[in-house]
Design an enzyme around this catalytic site. Structure first.
Site, PDB file in Angstrom:
ATOM      1  N   GLU A  24      -0.881  -8.137   5.365  1.00  0.00           N
ATOM      2  CA  GLU A  24      -0.486  -8.284   7.214  1.00  0.00           C
ATOM      3  C   GLU A  24      -1.881  -8.012   7.629  1.00  0.00           C
ATOM      4  O   GLU A  24      -2.317  -7.999   8.833  1.00  0.00           O
ATOM      5  CB  GLU A  24       0.323  -6.896   7.714  1.00  0.00           C
ATOM      6  CG  GLU A  24       0.000  -6.130   7.741  1.00  0.00           C
ATOM      7  CD  GLU A  24       0.041  -5.142   6.421  1.00  0.00           C
ATOM      8  OE1 GLU A  24      -0.524  -3.774   6.477  1.00  0.00           O
ATOM      9  OE2 GLU A  24       0.061  -5.577   5.254  1.00  0.00           O
ATOM     10  N   CYS A  55       1.171  -1.279  -0.022  1.00  0.00           N
ATOM     11  CA  CYS A  55      -0.101  -0.045   0.389  1.00  0.00           C
ATOM     12  C   CYS A  55       0.630   1.265  -0.338  1.00  0.00           C
ATOM     13  O   CYS A  55       1.697   1.446  -0.716  1.00  0.00           O
ATOM     14  CB  CYS A  55      -1.479   0.043   1.556  1.00  0.00           C
ATOM     15  SG  CYS A  55      -2.014   1.500   1.261  1.00  0.00           S
ATOM     16  N   HIS A 102      -3.115  -4.402   2.304  1.00  0.00           N
ATOM     17  CA  HIS A 102      -2.943  -5.584   3.204  1.00  0.00           C
ATOM     18  C   HIS A 102      -2.658  -6.613   3.723  1.00  0.00           C
ATOM     19  O   HIS A 102      -3.650  -6.893   4.114  1.00  0.00           O
ATOM     20  CB  HIS A 102      -2.942  -4.170   4.104  1.00  0.00           C
ATOM     21  CG  HIS A 102      -3.583  -3.223   3.802  1.00  0.00           C
ATOM     22  ND1 HIS A 102      -2.504  -2.518   4.740  1.00  0.00           N
ATOM     23  CD2 HIS A 102      -3.712  -1.937   4.148  1.00  0.00           C
ATOM     24  CE1 HIS A 102      -2.015  -0.826   5.325  1.00  0.00           C
ATOM     25  NE2 HIS A 102      -3.306  -1.017   3.530  1.00  0.00           N
TER      26      HIS A 102
END
EC number: 3.5.1.2
Length: 235
Positions: A218, A90, A216
């Protein structure tokens, strides 16, 4: 790289760095190679790393803190001179682009390394965030990956060394080291039939040592992209 010396850094100036640290630690047992994960806030900590993740967050804030911490030039050397493995998610992908559009009035500093032009906040405000399950062809498991998009950029164009467009709303990364001899590879897209405007969107690219994605990983429970990056790009 020898196993006992391998340290993977996560730039910890702003944004979702802790989640990347946790995912890399979870991925370690699946990768099967021992490595240390280090939160990077100083030039000295960066020098300990053989690879680096630049997380999502606010790209202008990350670049500002990096500049004040005297990290910008070492980061550019890390990526573009030393050509160590670097992954940006990002905001991290914005920082790793050679050119960015829709920047704030005073612009922002870029690290560079990917010969692409990215559009910041392509999907709108944070309230417009969404999750879309998409196939990631570079992964062995072809189960659609839950991609979390938060004020996410897209790759508008792959650019050549002499095709930069300089306007009031564009910023460019400075030239550092020798240009990459590798081509930009498109590794993931939002297909036209899933895009709101009916046009395919590039959301994952790789060029040599540099990997960038719009979303994202994560923030999902899935560590497969982290495992792939360590196995394929770092090792």
């Amino acid at each position: 790289m020898t196993q006992d010396k391998l340290t993977i850094g996560v730039l910890a100036l702003q944004g979702a760095f802790l989640e990347h640290v946790q995912h890399l630690e979870k991925a370690r047992s699946k990768v099967g190679v021992d490595y240390a994960v280090l939160e990077v806030r100083t030039v000295e900590e960066l020098a300990q790393c053989q690879a680096l993740v630049i997380p999502g967050g606010e790209s202008t804030s990350i670049s500002l803190v990096a500049e004040r911490s005297e990290l910008l030039e070492p980061l550019r050397d890390f990526v573009k001179k030393d050509k160590k493995p670097v992954w940006g998610t990002c905001a991290g992908m914005i920082l790793l682009a050679e050119e960015a559009t829709r920047t704030k009035k005073d612009g922002q500093e870029l690290i560079g390394g990917l010969d692409v032009r990215v559009a910041r906040n392509h999907f709108g405000r944070q309230t417009d965030s969404f999750i879309m399950k998409l196939p990631m062809p570079f992964l062995k498991d072809q189960t659609p990956f839950p991609c979390v998009f938060i004020r996410a950029p897209i790759v508008e164009a792959i650019i050549s060394k002499d095709s930069h467009q300089t306007t009031e709303s564009n910023v460019r990364a400075p030239t550092v080291g020798k240009p990459s001899s590798d081509e930009v590879k498109v590794l993931g897209t939002i297909p036209a039939d899933k895009a709101k405007d009916g046009e395919e969107k590039i959301i994952a690219v790789q060029q040599g040592n540099v990997f960038g994605i719009s979303f994202h990983p994560e923030l999902s429970a899935d560590t497969s992209i982290h495992e792939w990056w360590v196995n394929t790009c770092v090792l």
